[in-house]
Design an enzyme around this catalytic site. Structure first.
Site, short mmCIF file in Angstrom:
data_model
loop_
_atom_site.label_atom_id
_atom_site.label_comp_id
_atom_site.label_asym_id
_atom_site.label_seq_id
_atom_site.Cartn_x
_atom_site.Cartn_y
_atom_site.Cartn_z
N SER A 94 0.81 -1.22 0.00
CA SER A 94 0.00 0.00 0.00
C SER A 94 0.84 1.27 0.00
O SER A 94 0.30 2.35 -0.14
CB SER A 94 -0.94 0.01 1.20
N HIS A 97 1.12 3.91 6.94
CA HIS A 97 0.56 4.91 6.04
C HIS A 97 1.03 6.30 6.43
O HIS A 97 1.64 6.50 7.47
CB HIS A 97 -0.98 4.86 6.07
N ASP A 142 -8.20 6.83 5.11
CA ASP A 142 -8.18 5.56 5.83
C ASP A 142 -9.37 5.35 6.76
O ASP A 142 -9.39 4.38 7.52
CB ASP A 142 -6.89 5.45 6.65
#
Lengths: 203, 181
Positions: free
Chosen positions: B53, B92, B123
């Site tokens: 990701s 992230h 998110d």
């Protein structure tokens, strides 16, 4: 017989591991002697909209950004993550900080950014946790996170304090129509497709 | 079978020495890990990237070094966070921070998988229902260092657990029967 082979393999692996570790540390150390001269200029073009919504105020701001980050690339730079922060203070929050635009620069040739009409990349980028955006002064920080091939990551930034002030009254958003700073005058700032593109450069 | 016969040939004293040897290896590994936790302030100072990701920045099998800085979280920081009710930590970037005026350690944080791409999903869908923001307590650390590929072995062992046990067994055998002890 077998144990000599095991100990030989072990010695070889340990040697390879320590040589690689030393080289990785030496490589990341060279980043500290890398000289760079990044140039960043940013100004407030105007407000495209200021909305009162369920639970919060939302702003649509247009900036003019020029950033030359080509000299930040060293031989150990894998990519640069560049982002534009929109920041303001309210009575509730000492720091409201949000990324309105960001891009991944994968090589030197793409590290000159010129965006005369930079808009927020995602619809809900600029929001307050309340209804305090009218007449609010804001700062813009242009920051870039240098991501290495191996070693230490570091972030550098340039802040433009008090770069602009949002309008005193709510403003229905209209794409391409911008209220100029410090007045109620409107001007056309057309939205081109490439304004939203993360990569838009003229080298 | 060679290993077993070697074990059989040892006397009690040698067996004890080998046992202590194995214990020393395990405890020194544990000491190194715990000292790292103490120095970095992060509960898990070294992590392996398990998902794609954050490509093209981090790929599966890259190693990240975490640190818990004194300065409160900033937008643009890459953090590893653990939400309630999820086992696997997520790597992230922070895209929003609201810091309370009354208490500077109370933060509302929002993250995003691939900022810089033109996808605009944040998110929130990964956070538990009714939890729109992350707080300081969810952050395991900020990514400060990067080492490519080395974690590949972990990925393989994660995908094939029997390999992990086979490796542990082989290492244990090698240590138990090594002569230097």
């Amino acid at each position: 017989m077998s144990s000599t082979w095991i100990s030989r393999g072990n010695a070889l692996l340990t040697f390879v591991g320590s040589v690689l570790a030393a080289m990785a540390i030496a490589t990341t150390c060279t980043d500290y002697i890398h000289r760079s001269d990044p140039k960043v200029a940013c100004s407030f073009v105007g407000t495209e909209g200021l909305q009162k919504e369920f639970g919060h105020d939302r702003a649509h701001v247009v900036l003019n950004l020029t950033a030359d980050l080509r000299s930040e690339f060293s031989w150990n730079t894998k990519q640069i993550f560049v982002y534009v922060n929109f920041e303001f203070k309210t009575r509730k929050n000492a720091r409201n900080q949000m990324v309105m635009w960001s891009a991944i620069l994968e090589d030197k040739e793409h590290a000159y950014i010129h965006l005369p009409a930079l808009r927020a990349q995602y619809p809900y980028a600029l929001t307050d946790q309340g209804f305090n955006l009218r007449g609010r002064e804001f700062d813009v920080t242009v920051a870039w996170n240098v991501m290495p091939r191996v070693g230490v990551l570091y972030t550098r930034k340039r802040t433009f304090p008090g770069i602009g002030r949002l309008p005193e009254a709510y403003l229905q958003p209209t794409l391409g129509r911008v209220q100029l700073p410090g007045s109620t005058e409107m001007a056309d700032v057309p939205a081109a497709a490439h304004d939203m593109e993360p990569h838009y450069y003229t080298a | 079978m060679e290993f077993l016969s070697e074990l059989g040939r040892m006397n009690k004293r040698q067996m004890l020495m080998q046992g202590i040897n194995v214990g020393m290896i395990i405890t020194s590994a544990l000491m190194i890990w715990k000292s790292l936790i103490l120095c970095t302030g992060s509960e898990s100072p070294v992590v392996v990237v398990l998902s794609g990701s954050m490509e093209p920045g981090f790929y599966r099998g890259d190693i990240l070094f975490l640190y818990q800085p004194k300065q409160p979280a900033q937008t643009g920081d890459i953090i590893v966070f653990n939400t309630d009710g999820r086992d696997i930590p997520i790597v992230h970037r922070i895209i929003k921070v609201h810091e309370r005026a009354s208490n500077s350690s109370q933060l509302d944080i929002l993250t995003k998988a691939r900022p810089g791409d033109n996808n605009w999903g944040d998110d929130r869908s990964l956070y538990p229902k009714g939890q729109p923001w992350l707080n300081t307590g969810h952050i395991m650390g900020k990514v400060v260092g990067f080492l490519p590929h080395i974690g590949g072995a972990t990925i393989v062992m994660n995908d094939y657990p029997w390999l992990k046990y086979a490796l542990i067994a082989a290492l244990g055998m090698a240590v138990l029967t090594s002569k230097e002890g």
